[in-house]
Each structure stands twice: as C-alpha cells, then as structure tokens.
Design an enzyme around this catalytic site. Structure first.
Site, PDB file in Angstrom:
ATOM      1  N   HIS A 108       0.846  -1.213   0.000  1.00 50.52           N
ATOM      2  CA  HIS A 108       0.000   0.000   0.000  1.00 50.52           C
ATOM      3  C   HIS A 108       0.877   1.257   0.000  1.00 50.52           C
ATOM      4  O   HIS A 108       0.878   2.050   0.949  1.00 50.52           O
ATOM      5  CB  HIS A 108      -0.876  -0.063   1.256  1.00 50.52           C
ATOM      6  CG  HIS A 108      -2.048   0.860   1.284  1.00 50.52           C
ATOM      7  ND1 HIS A 108      -1.937   2.214   1.069  1.00 50.52           N
ATOM      8  CD2 HIS A 108      -3.361   0.624   1.522  1.00 50.52           C
ATOM      9  CE1 HIS A 108      -3.138   2.765   1.186  1.00 50.52           C
ATOM     10  NE2 HIS A 108      -4.011   1.821   1.461  1.00 50.52           N
ATOM     11  N   GLU A 154      -0.707   1.122  -5.569  1.00 49.08           N
ATOM     12  CA  GLU A 154      -0.559  -0.088  -4.763  1.00 49.08           C
ATOM     13  C   GLU A 154      -0.687  -1.365  -5.595  1.00 49.08           C
ATOM     14  O   GLU A 154      -1.774  -1.707  -6.043  1.00 49.08           O
ATOM     15  CB  GLU A 154      -1.663  -0.108  -3.695  1.00 49.08           C
ATOM     16  CG  GLU A 154      -1.797   1.181  -2.930  1.00 49.08           C
ATOM     17  CD  GLU A 154      -3.124   1.284  -2.181  1.00 49.08           C
ATOM     18  OE1 GLU A 154      -3.647   0.249  -1.720  1.00 49.08           O
ATOM     19  OE2 GLU A 154      -3.656   2.392  -2.077  1.00 49.08           O
TER      20      GLU A 154
HETATM   21  O1  TA6 Z   1      -6.027   1.713  -0.762  1.00 49.57           O
HETATM   22  C1  TA6 Z   1      -7.126   2.506  -0.596  1.00 49.57           C
HETATM   23  C2  TA6 Z   1      -7.794   2.189   0.732  1.00 49.57           C
HETATM   24  O2  TA6 Z   1      -8.265   0.900   0.772  1.00 49.57           O
HETATM   25  C3  TA6 Z   1      -8.874   3.272   0.905  1.00 49.57           C
HETATM   26  O3  TA6 Z   1     -10.166   2.739   0.815  1.00 49.57           O
HETATM   27  C4  TA6 Z   1      -8.520   3.963   2.200  1.00 49.57           C
HETATM   28  O4  TA6 Z   1      -9.340   3.676   3.242  1.00 49.57           O
HETATM   29  C5  TA6 Z   1      -7.068   3.573   2.385  1.00 49.57           C
HETATM   30  O5  TA6 Z   1      -6.873   2.334   1.804  1.00 49.57           O
HETATM   31  C6  TA6 Z   1      -6.431   3.692   3.747  1.00 49.57           C
HETATM   32  O6  TA6 Z   1      -6.818   2.715   4.639  1.00 49.57           O
HETATM   33  P1  TA6 Z   1      -6.373   2.804   6.150  1.00 49.57           P
HETATM   34  O7  TA6 Z   1      -6.997   1.638   6.836  1.00 49.57           O
HETATM   35  O8  TA6 Z   1      -4.886   2.736   6.193  1.00 49.57           O
HETATM   36  O9  TA6 Z   1      -6.905   4.128   6.662  1.00 49.57           O
END
Ligand code: TA6
Length: 301
Positions: A169, A272
């Site tokens: 991520h 990602e």
């Molecule tokens: O990668 C995008 C995502 O899945 C979004 O939906 C957003 O919520 C982000 O990740 C961040 O997630 P987190 O749990 O780290 O706040």
C-alpha cells in the site's frame, strides 16, 4: 529482540544499524552507497527510501501514530491476509493484521551491487489465529540500492488450502497532488472504491482533482508518476499482481482522519500493487505452495 542484540547480530559498520524510534518501536536504518532507508519492524513497514540527491520517495504523515495496535500512516504498509475491510466481519482490522504485528529480522546482507538486502518474517501467532485460522510463513524482502525492490512472499505452512488478498500500500511522496499525473492505466478497467460497476479509463494520464479511490483490475503493467516540480518520474513496476489500487483521499475525507494534517493529502499518492478483490483477485495456496507479490520502484528523470 532488543536493539542491542539486533545490532550485535545484524549491524553493518556505517551501513546498517537498529535504533529505538518513535513510540519505542524498533527501526532499522540503512545507508547504502546509493540510498538511505528506514524500516520499522512493527508492520515490517518501510518508512523511508531516499536515493542520494533526491527527495524521499515515500511519504509518512506528520501525525501518524506509532503505537502497538494502530497502523502507521505512510511508507509501505503491508496489507495481508485481506485488503480493505474484512468481507464478513467488519470488527476485524482493516487491511488485515500484518501491519499491526512485529516482524522478525531474518537476514541483512550487502550485495555486490552495493545494495543492502533485508528480509523480515512473520508467522501465525495466537493473535493472528484468532483473526485468520491458518498457518503461514510471510517474508518481506527489501533491496535498498539505486532502485527499491520489495517482495512479499507468503507460503501456506498448514494442512489445508487458504485464500488471501494482499497489497503493498505504497504512499509516494509528491510535490503536489494537483500537479502530478499518473500514467499506465489508459484503457484499464476499474471499480470506484468498493463499487460494483466496472468503468474504463479513456485518458492517457490520470489527474487528481478530488478524492480518488480506484481498483484497476486485470492490469499488470507499470505506472509512472510524473512530478515536474520534483523534477522526476517514479516508475512503479510490479509482479504477481493483477490489481493496481490508486488512492488519494482528497480534502474532505482527510479532515475525518485523525492521523493526517488537514492538508496532508496534498503531498502523497498511493499506487498499490495488489491482489485485492474478494471473489475476483484472491490468491489461493494449497499446503506447501507460495506466492510472491513484488514491486520495483525506480526514479527516472
Ligand atoms: O487503498 C485505498 C484504501 O483501501 C482506501 O479505501 C482507504 O481507506 C485507504 O486504503 C487507507 O486505509 P487505512 O486503513 O490505512 O486508513
């Protein structure tokens, strides 16, 4: 393992050392010929990768928590064994438990190309088995050199098959979300966030004018972040991944996130490599099988 023991076993004079960092979490600092880096053992999370003469390639929120049980906001959080909310039980941690666990140091090596390679490992534990009843061995490998190579390999060490999703991520440090563009996803199809309607991106370049949360499916090619103000392009290649997630929360959603400054969204974009879509892009491993999700990150000016 305490910092002193880690330094005795793995430190390399002038190049690799362990320290106690924010929140008393243990970090590994790397100074290779071409780049410096910091890896936090909590989450097995790379927090910084800075090639010589460059801005950091990775972004970490100034308000990030560094606390057991909470995710660190930035760098490369490892999402495993599910991506996003758990499909059946929303009380389970978003993006799985890998980013909430302390990873073990397996190896630290200097390579002939003057890069430093670090591997960290995570296996099932009492904590993980409560959330996901499977035996596994996960290894994250970082090669810190002129380029950044990251590989997450998961092996099924149990006696029955399991299914999982995962993602690297990655939070990229950018000059300004309003001026960067992302190339590589023209004609690719995507779902908006958790939507069910498949759309197609017609444009060559993706611009970010508002909250963006897209999951591109069936795409394996590299993306390039064009950042004129930082005078660089960041090329993000990947392997073992059929989904690319692109995320920036935009202004409004950022105001709801306690671990971000109000204007934090302006200086990062997440691109990602993932296998992230329940029902479409999960990985299934039989006992003894393994799968690797990888990314290669290069600066091209
Ligand atoms: O990668 C995008 C995502 O899945 C979004 O939906 C957003 O919520 C982000 O990740 C961040 O997630 P987190 O749990 O780290 O706040």
């Amino acid at each position: 393992m305490i910092v002193e023991t880690l330094n005795n076993r793995f430190a390399i004079e002038g190049k690799v050392k362990f320290t106690t960092g924010k929140g008393n979490l243990t970090s590994l600092h790397i100074n290779s010929k071409y780049a410096s880096a910091e890896i936090c053992l909590y989450g097995g999370q790379l927090l910084s990768y800075q090639p010589s003469g460059q801005q950091d390639v990775l972004w970490v929120s100034e308000r990030s928590l560094f606390e057991n049980g909470k995710a660190i906001r930035g760098g490369i959080p490892l999402c495993f064994p599910w991506f996003g909310p758990h499909t059946e039980d929303k009380s389970k941690p978003q993006h799985g438990f890998a980013r909430l666990q302390h990873w073990d140091v397996l190896t630290v090596m200097e390579s002939a190309e003057e890069a430093v390679t670090v591997t960290l490992g995570l296996k099932e534990s009492g904590f993980s088995l409560q959330l996901w009843p499977h035996a596994f061995n996960a290894v994250i490998e970082f090669v810190i050199g002129k380029t950044l190579d990251v590989k997450l390999t998961v092996t099924n060490t149990g006696s029955k098959p399991f299914e999982y999703s995962d993602a690297l991520h990655t939070y990229f440090n950018i000059s300004s979300i309003a001026s960067i563009t992302l190339q590589g996803l023209q004609n690719a199809t995507f779902y908006d966030a958790f939507g069910t309607k498949l759309k197609t991106q017609d444009d060559l370049l993706l611009h970010f004018n508002t909250e963006t949360n897209r999951r591109y499916v069936n795409t394996a090619i590299a993306c390039i972040i064009h950042d004129e103000a930082y005078n660089r392009n960041i090329k993000v290649s990947k392997t073992g991944s059929r989904v690319t997630v692109v995320w920036n929360p935009g202004e409004a959603a950022t105001q709801t996130m306690a671990d971000m400054l109000p204007d934090g969204y302006k200086t990062f974009v997440c691109v990602e490599p993932a296998n992230a879509y329940a029902g479409i892009d999960m990985i299934t491993l039989k006992p003894g099988e393994m799968h690797t999700l990888g990314t290669l990150i290069e600066i091209t000016t």
